[in-house]
Design an enzyme around this catalytic site. Sequence first.
Site, short mmCIF file in Angstrom:
data_model
loop_
_atom_site.label_atom_id
_atom_site.label_comp_id
_atom_site.label_asym_id
_atom_site.label_seq_id
_atom_site.Cartn_x
_atom_site.Cartn_y
_atom_site.Cartn_z
N HIS A 205 -27.18 21.33 -4.09
CA HIS A 205 -25.65 21.41 -3.54
C HIS A 205 -24.83 21.05 -4.84
O HIS A 205 -23.59 21.21 -4.99
CB HIS A 205 -25.37 20.25 -2.35
CG HIS A 205 -25.34 18.84 -2.86
ND1 HIS A 205 -26.37 18.10 -3.00
CD2 HIS A 205 -24.24 18.03 -3.45
CE1 HIS A 205 -26.10 17.07 -3.49
NE2 HIS A 205 -24.91 16.99 -3.80
C1 UD1 Z 1 -20.14 15.35 -2.73
C2 UD1 Z 1 -20.45 14.30 -3.94
C3 UD1 Z 1 -21.77 14.12 -4.22
C4 UD1 Z 1 -22.64 13.91 -3.09
C5 UD1 Z 1 -22.32 14.70 -2.05
C6 UD1 Z 1 -23.21 14.84 -0.69
C7 UD1 Z 1 -18.25 14.18 -5.06
C8 UD1 Z 1 -17.64 14.35 -6.51
N1 UD1 Z 1 -19.20 14.40 -5.01
O1 UD1 Z 1 -20.38 16.72 -3.31
O2 UD1 Z 1 -21.79 13.16 -5.08
O3 UD1 Z 1 -24.05 13.96 -3.54
O4 UD1 Z 1 -20.86 14.80 -1.52
O5 UD1 Z 1 -23.20 15.72 0.15
O6 UD1 Z 1 -17.55 13.49 -4.47
N2 UD1 Z 1 -17.35 21.42 2.13
C9 UD1 Z 1 -17.60 21.99 3.78
N3 UD1 Z 1 -17.51 20.96 4.85
C10 UD1 Z 1 -17.88 19.54 4.54
C11 UD1 Z 1 -17.84 19.17 3.28
C12 UD1 Z 1 -17.69 19.96 2.14
O7 UD1 Z 1 -17.24 23.00 4.03
O8 UD1 Z 1 -17.78 19.02 5.58
C13 UD1 Z 1 -17.55 22.33 1.27
C14 UD1 Z 1 -16.02 22.78 0.99
O9 UD1 Z 1 -16.18 23.86 0.51
C15 UD1 Z 1 -16.14 21.93 -0.43
C16 UD1 Z 1 -17.46 21.84 -0.91
O10 UD1 Z 1 -18.32 22.00 0.32
O11 UD1 Z 1 -15.11 22.42 -1.18
C17 UD1 Z 1 -17.77 20.45 -1.95
O12 UD1 Z 1 -17.56 19.39 -0.85
P1 UD1 Z 1 -17.18 18.04 -1.68
O13 UD1 Z 1 -16.90 17.14 -0.72
O14 UD1 Z 1 -15.98 18.47 -2.67
O15 UD1 Z 1 -18.22 17.58 -2.71
P2 UD1 Z 1 -19.99 17.81 -2.57
O16 UD1 Z 1 -20.51 18.99 -3.09
O17 UD1 Z 1 -20.30 17.58 -0.83
#
Ligand code: UD1
Length: 354
Positions: A205
């Site tokens: 991820h």
């Molecule tokens: C975040 C953390 C990372 C951790 C990870 C665990 C930061 C900078 N990164 O990364 O350290 O390892 O969580 O999973 O805080 N999205 C959804 N649904 C959700 C959550 C996310 O669709 O419930 C999608 C969205 O398109 C979003 C993307 O995933 O833009 C990334 O989510 P985000 O929370 O920004 O960061 P992670 O990659 O999950």
Amino acid sequence: MKILSVVGARPQFVKLAAIADAAAQREDVEHVIVHTGQHYDAAMSDVFFADLRIPAPDVNLAVGSGSHGRQTGAMLAGMDEVLEEHRPDWTLVYGDTNSTLAGTLSAVKMHLQVAHLEAGLRSFNRRMPEEHNRVLTDHAADLLLAPTEVAREHLAAEGLAERTVVTGDVMTDVCLRVADSVKDTPVALPEGIDPASPYAVATIHRADNTDDPARLAAIVAALQGLEIPLALFAHPRLVAKAKDAGIELAGGAVHVGEPVAYPELVGAVQHAAAVVTDSGGLQKEAYLLGTPCTTVRSETEWVETLEGGWNRLALGPADLTAAVARPRPTASRPPHYGDGRAAERSVDALVEHA
Ligand code: UD1
């Protein structure tokens, strides 16, 4: 004494489970839970609260996804009111996400004490948003709860020794407890994989692996070419980026599934022949459960897992194939991550230092 936990992303819910339990054991501790809403899908959030029996959050800021600035800014804007209302003795932040940094900044600006759980981890890779989140949080916080001796050394090297207490790793508390409870439960794997034959488990991820289409395509091709079937529990970011780049995740050895609940993940890893990941938590869970891990990154914060070959770094897709095919390590796995009582020690430290 009042502890206010700020959480938002999947790995933080696991850590919170341990702390919520330890706080509930003490009559002198009141525990308030604030969910920033960084992760909001049922599979990324709700099931963790349900399966790990975490009390429902007292506050949900519901910030959702966005660029780093927007997401962190929305959290900051929401936190002031919450902290004003609760005035906790400790604001407890976890790990290295945008929710960690936002909780920290809001509290220190209001002259409220901050404790950082999982302090002192370093990748020394300044391209990672998590590295900035952890360094900034450690330097702003008043109490640093470090999971390992290596973490303590990092903090000491940055002049933070006096604020540090080594507690052990709270994820280990939860992992060991859950592993024991699911050891006889049938393993749930994506369709097409026989749990009775050797299989691998994978999660990918991180932005560095998902956001460059050429790199992502090469990683997926390497996974598809593996000799044993692989259960890819796909994070929403991976699914979205693969779709944008026109990359089909399923095919060859790869069988795609939704992100799974924590007990299912632990069950799947416990019986797997191999793990392939770029997650921090999963590297450690593989180590604790005795499953060889291949980490698709150029460095790891959990350096202890590399000892004896239980974890190996694969810089590129070519290394990945060779690493997964390596023989199962025979070295022992020393208990670097504590004895499963880190949460109790963390709450004790908070009471002592309040
Ligand atoms: C975040 C953390 C990372 C951790 C990870 C665990 C930061 C900078 N990164 O990364 O350290 O390892 O969580 O999973 O805080 N999205 C959804 N649904 C959700 C959550 C996310 O669709 O419930 C999608 C969205 O398109 C979003 C993307 O995933 O833009 C990334 O989510 P985000 O929370 O920004 O960061 P992670 O990659 O999950």
